[in-house]
Design a protein around this motif. Structure first.
Motif, PDB file in Angstrom:
ATOM      1  N   ASP A 135      11.595 -21.575  19.873  1.00 16.37           N
ATOM      2  CA  ASP A 135      11.717 -21.009  21.220  1.00 16.37           C
ATOM      3  C   ASP A 135      12.954 -20.137  21.365  1.00 16.37           C
ATOM      4  O   ASP A 135      12.994 -19.254  22.226  1.00 16.37           O
ATOM      5  CB  ASP A 135      11.773 -22.131  22.259  1.00 16.37           C
ATOM      6  N   VAL A 136      13.969 -20.385  20.551  1.00 13.21           N
ATOM      7  CA  VAL A 136      15.236 -19.668  20.715  1.00 13.21           C
ATOM      8  C   VAL A 136      15.961 -19.648  19.368  1.00 13.21           C
ATOM      9  O   VAL A 136      15.790 -20.562  18.543  1.00 13.21           O
ATOM     10  CB  VAL A 136      16.102 -20.358  21.805  1.00 13.21           C
ATOM     11  N   TRP A 137      16.741 -18.594  19.144  1.00 12.15           N
ATOM     12  CA  TRP A 137      17.585 -18.466  17.950  1.00 12.15           C
ATOM     13  C   TRP A 137      19.043 -18.384  18.399  1.00 12.15           C
ATOM     14  O   TRP A 137      19.377 -17.647  19.345  1.00 12.15           O
ATOM     15  CB  TRP A 137      17.246 -17.207  17.165  1.00 12.15           C
ATOM     16  N   VAL A 138      19.903 -19.139  17.706  1.00 13.30           N
ATOM     17  CA  VAL A 138      21.342 -19.176  18.006  1.00 13.30           C
ATOM     18  C   VAL A 138      22.082 -18.984  16.684  1.00 13.30           C
ATOM     19  O   VAL A 138      21.641 -19.499  15.640  1.00 13.30           O
ATOM     20  CB  VAL A 138      21.726 -20.515  18.668  1.00 13.30           C
ATOM     21  N   PRO A 139      23.207 -18.251  16.664  1.00 11.85           N
ATOM     22  CA  PRO A 139      23.952 -18.064  15.411  1.00 11.85           C
ATOM     23  C   PRO A 139      24.359 -19.395  14.775  1.00 11.85           C
ATOM     24  O   PRO A 139      24.707 -20.360  15.461  1.00 11.85           O
ATOM     25  CB  PRO A 139      25.174 -17.256  15.847  1.00 11.85           C
ATOM     26  N   MET A 140      24.326 -19.428  13.445  1.00 12.96           N
ATOM     27  CA  MET A 140      24.624 -20.652  12.702  1.00 12.96           C
ATOM     28  C   MET A 140      26.028 -21.178  12.993  1.00 12.96           C
ATOM     29  O   MET A 140      26.245 -22.399  13.006  1.00 12.96           O
ATOM     30  CB  MET A 140      24.459 -20.389  11.199  1.00 12.96           C
ATOM     31  N   THR A 141      26.985 -20.297  13.247  1.00  9.98           N
ATOM     32  CA  THR A 141      28.361 -20.760  13.480  1.00  9.98           C
ATOM     33  C   THR A 141      28.511 -21.514  14.796  1.00  9.98           C
ATOM     34  O   THR A 141      29.564 -22.088  15.057  1.00  9.98           O
ATOM     35  CB  THR A 141      29.335 -19.568  13.468  1.00  9.98           C
ATOM     36  N   MET A 142      27.454 -21.544  15.621  1.00 11.18           N
ATOM     37  CA  MET A 142      27.487 -22.350  16.841  1.00 11.18           C
ATOM     38  C   MET A 142      27.010 -23.775  16.581  1.00 11.18           C
ATOM     39  O   MET A 142      26.884 -24.573  17.516  1.00 11.18           O
ATOM     40  CB  MET A 142      26.610 -21.700  17.916  1.00 11.18           C
ATOM     41  N   GLN A 143      26.753 -24.116  15.319  1.00 16.87           N
ATOM     42  CA  GLN A 143      26.268 -25.458  14.989  1.00 16.87           C
ATOM     43  C   GLN A 143      27.173 -26.576  15.495  1.00 16.87           C
ATOM     44  O   GLN A 143      26.673 -27.562  16.064  1.00 16.87           O
ATOM     45  CB  GLN A 143      26.066 -25.572  13.469  1.00 16.87           C
ATOM     46  N   PRO A 144      28.496 -26.498  15.346  1.00 17.24           N
ATOM     47  CA  PRO A 144      29.334 -27.589  15.868  1.00 17.24           C
ATOM     48  C   PRO A 144      29.180 -27.778  17.369  1.00 17.24           C
ATOM     49  O   PRO A 144      29.260 -28.910  17.869  1.00 17.24           O
ATOM     50  CB  PRO A 144      30.756 -27.144  15.497  1.00 17.24           C
ATOM     51  N   VAL A 145      28.949 -26.695  18.098  1.00 15.64           N
ATOM     52  CA  VAL A 145      28.796 -26.802  19.548  1.00 15.64           C
ATOM     53  C   VAL A 145      27.407 -27.334  19.894  1.00 15.64           C
ATOM     54  O   VAL A 145      27.257 -28.176  20.784  1.00 15.64           O
ATOM     55  CB  VAL A 145      29.019 -25.418  20.201  1.00 15.64           C
ATOM     56  N   ILE A 146      26.386 -26.869  19.191  1.00 16.25           N
ATOM     57  CA  ILE A 146      25.012 -27.293  19.479  1.00 16.25           C
ATOM     58  C   ILE A 146      24.803 -28.760  19.123  1.00 16.25           C
ATOM     59  O   ILE A 146      24.197 -29.524  19.891  1.00 16.25           O
ATOM     60  CB  ILE A 146      24.009 -26.419  18.701  1.00 16.25           C
ATOM     61  N   GLU A 147      25.302 -29.194  17.972  1.00 20.80           N
ATOM     62  CA  GLU A 147      25.023 -30.540  17.491  1.00 20.80           C
ATOM     63  C   GLU A 147      26.158 -31.529  17.727  1.00 20.80           C
ATOM     64  O   GLU A 147      25.997 -32.722  17.453  1.00 20.80           O
ATOM     65  CB  GLU A 147      24.662 -30.491  15.999  1.00 20.80           C
TER      66      GLU A 147
END
Length: 879
Positions: A266-278
């Motif tokens: 449904d959505v794409w987010v840059p990989m470097t946002m992984q710490p914030v997302i997870e």
């Protein structure tokens, strides 16, 4: 050749003008000849008469011109089609049965081929998909993110290499916070795939440099249309993902889903946002493998060259980081099915279903051939008259083939309509899990071509034999034997063998149907370590609301305490997951005395976090030791509970309580309890080790609240929904209801096989009923006079039935026996589709036998009643 074809098509397109020009030219020739005769001294009227005589029949010249232009063939074809239409309209019963039989066969095959076309034949929606390869580390599918960077920067054979990870996210929309699934993707993701946005722009490598510094999002076309009402100004606006603001850069084009066929993000987010997302970071951890990798080959580079280059880098990584990369080896596979992790199972399943669908079509074709043969026999007198007055056998053969093709094309059109309806039902069917699975299968050009080819091939192949037999009719013999039933009664005919083959195919498909039903029953009866009765769940992810570890742990306790106080609740607990759900984790374990802690030397075990009471709520039996308590917190010694297979495979004992193990290179963990084995990833897996850690010692933001209640499912779900909403109305709660929702994916293959084979079995039964009824009714109609004679001579009803229906009964028995034998021999084919396929099951054999008896009764009932009710006086006057 092309010029001739052009002139022919031009003449067809402007037929009236062409005919007028032809008539004008003939008139001109005649007038010129008449003028020549007048100049030679012949009177004008006599010249006109002589010119007409010399020219001869104008129609003859018209026919010759039409033939030379190729128009005669089209004229005869039009006549044949009109004649076929008139003939079929005179026999509506025959036409309806033939068209519906083919519609069922072609429709079933079109549906299956559409699925195969979408998943296997059609390329990915990216630029030059044949250059794209999935990088697979051995038999796994994911890499550590540091290894991705090493591969991307060191390789010399890829023009670009992307990394991506599936991740759930909470997106704030007009309807509130909703849990959506997306990709954490590297900045070069869209550039390497060669995709262009339909709105705005995509993120690029320069947007993905520092952890947490790229709060950007790209929406899928479906989410843009559905969740954001197709807002044309969405680019540049801010949406909240996991309670934090993200800028929408753009919208992906319609139909773009990335590189995995089943997963539509449904959505794409840059990989470097992984710490914030997870909520935690693994971007620098070489021991955590969460990143899938795909790369585009440079022009002129082969797969073998790129694989050799990647494995050269793997050897360097083994030397530089031996602990994390021991035994590392890369394979390049086609993307779409998580490398080849799912490809073998998916292709085997589709091949098996396609083969069974082909048998349905074959049964329909046998039915058509039998009907055409019977119809040709009934028309022998008509054909004999046409032959006797000079009709060419070739022309009659072509007319009969035209009828067969007309029927097959009508059946193909009806089959396409049926396939379209079935595909719409599949597309709108509820998904088995909370996961964006692709179930949209379109009727594109390739599928339409398949349906058209199947229709034409069916008409030609199975219409030729009856047509050839019909045109070989001896007109003298046929005209001498005009009375129905007066000809010699043949012992066996070709249509009899066709019926036996049709019954055999039907019996095989019915066997497959009952095998799938028994497989589904076995799937539900398989011990999985979970008592599903009365167990309800509410799944949520505290990370989606941006809770930190302490806040998330407190919220989990509050939710547990609130659920435990609900009326009717007998047990409540929570964990990070449940067995057989899609959200599974694993770890590498070593026994206490192990000295070589390299990962490939360890044993992989399923890993769960569990609160006290988890096993009681789940219905898992405790074999030895104790359950967790709230005292098993971070201040207490590390504790764990393992299953029986863990004790046997890892520790080499049956009594694991008091023993210790370690996860990867971590500290030792003491085993305080042991539980029964279960199923953890799939119903077909072999017994595997599993370990459970106290939730108070090992926090995980992914949470499944387990509530065992005496209340009905709907009432318990309503209580849970109200409770969770009162605790945090902004936290997305998913999979709320019976635990069967979480286990839907595990049982989905068995359910899908049952639905598919059940549909095939039903179609086969319908075809067998029409085939048996057709032969029985035809036999009775052809032998009315003989039956009248038998009755007049004193034959009893059972004797009449034995004489008339005996052949049909023999064919049914022979076909059923052959079908059962095919079912026994087809175990390997059924095993690729059905869970625990066992055609030799007595229940299956009994059900198949009962079904075939029912088919015989239903199909032969009306013809049998007609046979025993024949009036001998009226039948003898039939001549």
């Amino acid at each position: 050749m092309w010029a001739r074809l052009f002139h022919t098509l031009q003449a067809l397109w402007r037929r009236d003008a062409w005919e007028r020009n032809l008539e004008d030219e003939l008139q001109s020739h005649m007038e010129q000849r008449a003028e020549d005769l007048v100049r030679s001294g012949v009177a004008p009227r006599e010249a006109q008469r002589r010119a007409r005589l010399e020219l001869g029949s104008r129609e003859h010249y018209r026919e010759e011109c039409r033939r030379s232009f190729g128009l005669r063939w089209f004229d005869e074809l039009r006549q044949d089609v009109r004649y076929a239409l008139r003939t079929l309209r005179k026999s509506p019963g025959f036409s309806t049965v033939a068209v519906l039989s083919l519609a069922m066969g072609i429709g079933a095959n079109t549906v299956v081929f559409s699925v195969v076309n979408t998943l296997v034949l059609r390329g990915l929606p990216v630029q030059t998909p044949d250059q794209l390869y999935f990088v697979q580390p051995g038999n796994s599918a994911t890499h550590s993110y540091p290894n991705y960077r090493e591969l991307r920067d060191r390789n010399t054979t890829f023009s670009g290499m992307i990394g991506y990870r599936m991740a759930p996210m909470a997106v704030q929309t007009q309807d509130g916070a909703r849990r959506l699934w997306g990709y954490l993707a590297t900045g070069n993701y869209f550039d390497v795939l060669g995709v262009r946005p339909v709105l705005g722009r995509f993120f690029h490598a320069e947007d993905d440099l520092r952890p947490g510094a790229s709060p950007y999002a790209v929406l899928s076309f479906a989410v843009w249309q559905g969740r954001f009402a197709g807002d044309p100004a969405i680019a540049g606006k801010t949406v909240r993902i996991n309670a934090l603001p993200y800028t929408v850069l753009g919208v992906a084009p319609r139909g773009f889903f990335g590189t995995e066929m089943f997963y539509w993000p449904d959505v794409w987010v840059p990989m470097t946002m992984q710490p914030v997302i997870e909520g935690h970071s693994w971007l620098e951890n070489r021991s955590t493998s969460n990143t899938m990798i795909a790369g585009r080959l440079k022009n002129g580079v082969t797969r073998q060259q790129a694989e050799a280059n990647a494995n050269g880098i793997a050897q360097s990584l083994i030397r530089e980081f031996p602990t994390e990369n021991a035994g590392l080896k890369f394979r390049l596979t086609r993307p779409g099915f998580v490398g080849d992790m799912l490809r073998g199972a998916v292709e085997a399943f589709l091949a098996g279903v396609m083969a069974l669908a082909g048998l349905v079509l074959l049964a329909a074709c046998a039915n058509l051939a039998s009907l055409l043969a019977a119809r040709a026999t009934d028309r022998h007198f008509e054909l004999a008259i046409r032959l006797s007055i000079g009709a060419g056998r070739g022309r009659i053969l072509r007319q009969l083939l035209t009828e067969a093709l007309f029927i097959s094309m009508l059946g193909g059109a009806a089959g396409l309509a049926l396939a379209f309806g079935l595909l719409q039902l599949i597309a709108h069917a509820p998904h088995p899990i909370d996961f964006p699975i692709n179930l949209e299968f379109a009727l594109d050009g390739r599928v339409l071509l398949f349906a058209c080819a199947a229709s034409i091939a069916t008409g030609l192949i199975f219409g030729v034999a009856p047509a050839r037999r019909a045109v070989r009719t001896d007109p003298n013999g046929a005209l001498r034997n005009t009375a129905a039933g007066s000809g010699p009664h043949r012992r066996w005919a070709g249509r009899d063998l066709l019926l036996a083959a049709q019954v055999a195919l039907c019996c095989f498909l019915v066997t497959a149907c009952f095998v799938s039903v028994r497989g589904l029953a076995r799937a539900f009866d398989t011990p999985v370590g979970i008592d599903r009765r009365g167990l309800n769940v509410a799944a949520f992810d505290t990370g989606l609301a941006h809770y930190n570890a302490d806040e998330g742990a407190r919220f989990q306790r509050r939710a547990l305490d609130a659920a435990a106080q609900l009326p009717g609740v007998t047990a409540a607990a929570y964990g990070n997951s449940v067995p057989l759900w899609i959200d599974q984790s694993s770890t590498t374990v070593f026994a206490e005395g192990a000295t070589d802690l390299r990962l490939f030397r360890g044993i992989t075990a399923a890993h769960y976090n569990a609160s006290p009471g988890y096993f009681a709520a789940l219905g898992t039996r405790m074999v030895a030791g104790r359950d967790f308590t709230w005292h098993d917190d971070r201040a207490a010694p590390l504790a764990g509970i393992v299953n029986e297979t863990f004790a046997r495979m890892v520790l080499g004992t049956r009594d694991a309580v008091g023993r210790r193990y370690r996860e990867e290179s971590g500290p030792l963990v003491e085993i305080v309890g042991m539980v029964e084995d279960g199923k953890y990833e799939s119903l077909t897996e072999q017994p595997k080790p599993a370990l459970f850690r106290p939730a108070a010692q090992s926090y995980n933001d992914s949470t499944v609240l387990l509530v065992r209640s005496r209340l009905p499912e709907a009432a318990a779900a309503a209580q849970l929904r109200q409770t969770m909403s009162s605790l945090d109305p902004q936290l997305p709660v998913y999979a709320l209801g019976s635990v069967n929702q979480l286990l839907g994916l595990a049982y989905f293959p068995a359910r899908a096989a049952t639905v598919a084979l059940g549909a095939f079995g039903l179609l086969a039964v319908m075809l067998a009923v029409t085939g048996v009824y057709g032969l029985a009714a035809y036999t009775v109609s052809r032998r009315v006079r003989e039956i009248g004679v038998r009755v007049a001579l004193g034959a009893q009803p059972w004797q009449v039935l034995r004489s008339v229906m005996g052949r049909t009964g023999v064919l049914l028995l022979a076909g059923s026996a052959a079908g059962l034998a095919m079912g026994m021999a087809g175990t390997r084919l059924l095993a690729s589709i059905v869970y625990h396929a066992t055609p030799r099951d007595p229940v299956v054999l009994g059900a198949v036998a009962a079904t075939m008896v029912l088919v015989a009764i239903v199909a032969a009932w009306v013809p049998a009643r007609r046979a025993v009710s024949v009036d001998p006086i009226r039948s003898l006057r039939h001549e």
